[in-house]
Write a protein that holds these residues in place. Structure first.
Motif, PDB file in Angstrom:
ATOM      1  N   HIS A 254      46.843  69.324   9.588  1.00 58.39           N
ATOM      2  CA  HIS A 254      45.498  69.141   8.698  1.00 58.39           C
ATOM      3  C   HIS A 254      44.407  68.524   9.468  1.00 58.39           C
ATOM      4  O   HIS A 254      43.543  67.715   8.959  1.00 58.39           O
ATOM      5  CB  HIS A 254      45.951  68.171   7.523  1.00 58.39           C
ATOM      6  N   PHE A 255      43.949  69.149  10.752  1.00 61.04           N
ATOM      7  CA  PHE A 255      42.925  68.932  11.408  1.00 61.04           C
ATOM      8  C   PHE A 255      41.841  69.923  11.048  1.00 61.04           C
ATOM      9  O   PHE A 255      42.127  71.004  10.807  1.00 61.04           O
ATOM     10  CB  PHE A 255      43.112  68.738  13.018  1.00 61.04           C
TER      11      PHE A 255
ATOM     12  N   VAL B 175      38.370  71.723  22.157  1.00 62.71           N
ATOM     13  CA  VAL B 175      37.962  71.423  20.974  1.00 62.71           C
ATOM     14  C   VAL B 175      36.759  70.078  20.840  1.00 62.71           C
ATOM     15  O   VAL B 175      37.318  68.846  21.628  1.00 62.71           O
ATOM     16  CB  VAL B 175      39.096  70.893  19.984  1.00 62.71           C
ATOM     17  N   THR B 176      35.633  70.207  20.347  1.00 62.13           N
ATOM     18  CA  THR B 176      34.650  68.923  20.727  1.00 62.13           C
ATOM     19  C   THR B 176      34.584  68.043  19.240  1.00 62.13           C
ATOM     20  O   THR B 176      34.132  67.197  19.287  1.00 62.13           O
ATOM     21  CB  THR B 176      33.403  69.634  20.731  1.00 62.13           C
ATOM     22  N   TRP B 177      35.023  68.531  18.193  1.00 60.79           N
ATOM     23  CA  TRP B 177      34.917  67.677  17.155  1.00 60.79           C
ATOM     24  C   TRP B 177      36.221  67.921  16.301  1.00 60.79           C
ATOM     25  O   TRP B 177      36.831  68.976  16.169  1.00 60.79           O
ATOM     26  CB  TRP B 177      33.885  68.208  15.995  1.00 60.79           C
ATOM     27  N   VAL B 178      36.602  66.593  15.824  1.00 59.07           N
ATOM     28  CA  VAL B 178      37.748  66.617  15.046  1.00 59.07           C
ATOM     29  C   VAL B 178      37.573  65.925  13.765  1.00 59.07           C
ATOM     30  O   VAL B 178      37.134  64.523  13.781  1.00 59.07           O
ATOM     31  CB  VAL B 178      38.943  65.944  15.833  1.00 59.07           C
ATOM     32  N   ASN B 179      37.897  66.346  12.555  1.00 60.56           N
ATOM     33  CA  ASN B 179      37.674  66.077  11.302  1.00 60.56           C
ATOM     34  C   ASN B 179      36.303  65.458  11.112  1.00 60.56           C
ATOM     35  O   ASN B 179      36.171  64.155  10.529  1.00 60.56           O
ATOM     36  CB  ASN B 179      38.741  64.792  10.933  1.00 60.56           C
TER      37      ASN B 179
ATOM     38  N   ALA C   9      39.550  61.659  15.946  1.00 60.07           N
ATOM     39  CA  ALA C   9      41.141  61.315  16.175  1.00 60.07           C
ATOM     40  C   ALA C   9      41.731  62.339  17.217  1.00 60.07           C
ATOM     41  O   ALA C   9      42.631  62.912  17.246  1.00 60.07           O
ATOM     42  CB  ALA C   9      41.696  62.039  14.621  1.00 60.07           C
ATOM     43  N   ASP C  10      40.952  62.276  18.406  1.00 62.35           N
ATOM     44  CA  ASP C  10      41.460  63.112  19.531  1.00 62.35           C
ATOM     45  C   ASP C  10      42.752  62.689  20.008  1.00 62.35           C
ATOM     46  O   ASP C  10      43.517  63.431  20.576  1.00 62.35           O
ATOM     47  CB  ASP C  10      40.401  62.752  20.800  1.00 62.35           C
ATOM     48  N   ARG C  11      43.322  61.406  20.145  1.00 65.36           N
ATOM     49  CA  ARG C  11      44.768  61.074  20.436  1.00 65.36           C
ATOM     50  C   ARG C  11      45.568  61.615  19.409  1.00 65.36           C
ATOM     51  O   ARG C  11      46.534  62.236  20.072  1.00 65.36           O
ATOM     52  CB  ARG C  11      44.928  59.665  20.624  1.00 65.36           C
ATOM     53  N   ALA C  12      45.225  61.646  18.199  1.00 60.82           N
ATOM     54  CA  ALA C  12      46.340  62.331  17.301  1.00 60.82           C
ATOM     55  C   ALA C  12      46.360  63.728  17.402  1.00 60.82           C
ATOM     56  O   ALA C  12      47.266  64.565  17.448  1.00 60.82           O
ATOM     57  CB  ALA C  12      45.779  61.848  15.914  1.00 60.82           C
TER      58      ALA C  12
ATOM     59  N   PRO D 182      40.027  62.858  26.513  1.00 60.45           N
ATOM     60  CA  PRO D 182      39.236  61.487  27.077  1.00 60.45           C
ATOM     61  C   PRO D 182      40.120  60.680  27.992  1.00 60.45           C
ATOM     62  O   PRO D 182      41.006  60.637  27.651  1.00 60.45           O
ATOM     63  CB  PRO D 182      38.897  60.821  25.810  1.00 60.45           C
ATOM     64  N   GLY D 183      39.603  60.266  29.234  1.00 60.78           N
ATOM     65  CA  GLY D 183      40.608  59.640  30.140  1.00 60.78           C
ATOM     66  C   GLY D 183      40.551  60.488  31.153  1.00 60.78           C
ATOM     67  O   GLY D 183      40.906  59.938  32.353  1.00 60.78           O
ATOM     68  N   VAL D 184      40.605  61.680  31.084  1.00 62.32           N
ATOM     69  CA  VAL D 184      40.834  62.723  32.298  1.00 62.32           C
ATOM     70  C   VAL D 184      39.284  63.170  32.661  1.00 62.32           C
ATOM     71  O   VAL D 184      38.478  63.731  31.841  1.00 62.32           O
ATOM     72  CB  VAL D 184      41.564  63.777  31.849  1.00 62.32           C
ATOM     73  N   PRO D 185      39.038  63.142  34.107  1.00 68.57           N
ATOM     74  CA  PRO D 185      37.899  63.601  34.480  1.00 68.57           C
ATOM     75  C   PRO D 185      37.393  65.035  33.813  1.00 68.57           C
ATOM     76  O   PRO D 185      38.221  65.865  33.812  1.00 68.57           O
ATOM     77  CB  PRO D 185      37.924  63.698  35.886  1.00 68.57           C
TER      78      PRO D 185
END
Length: 86
Positions: A13-14, A40-44, A53-56, A73-76
């Motif tokens: 349901h993203f 993917v640049t935008w989530v919900n 909700a990038d981690r999800a 995020p967190g990776v170069p």
């Protein structure tokens, strides 16, 4: 890959905004050029790295067992998008 993106929407349901399927600026060996990766640049309705909700989403990509690489995020060079590769 397209089946994976569909499942991210229908099973998880993203609501996603995809910035790249094929194209953009990637390494020469990028799976984008083989049609096997998505950014993917935008989530919900929220931008990745700014409350999205990038981690999800990353967890869901991992749960789709066919996904072979998930970066975000967190990776170069992935602070503003999630890269999911099949």
């Amino acid at each position: 890959m397209l089946n994976g993106v569909l499942k991210l929407n229908t099973q998880y349901h993203f609501k996603l905004q995809v910035s790249e399927f094929v194209g953009g600026h990637h390494s020469n060996r990028s799976k984008h050029y083989q049609g096997r990766a998505v950014d993917v640049t935008w989530v919900n309705g929220r931008h990745v790295g700014k409350g999205a909700a990038d981690r999800a989403l990353m967890t869901a990509c991992h749960e789709l067992r066919a996904a072979t690489l998930v970066l975000g995020p967190g990776v170069p060079d992935h602070a503003a998008h999630v890269h999911c590769q099949w």
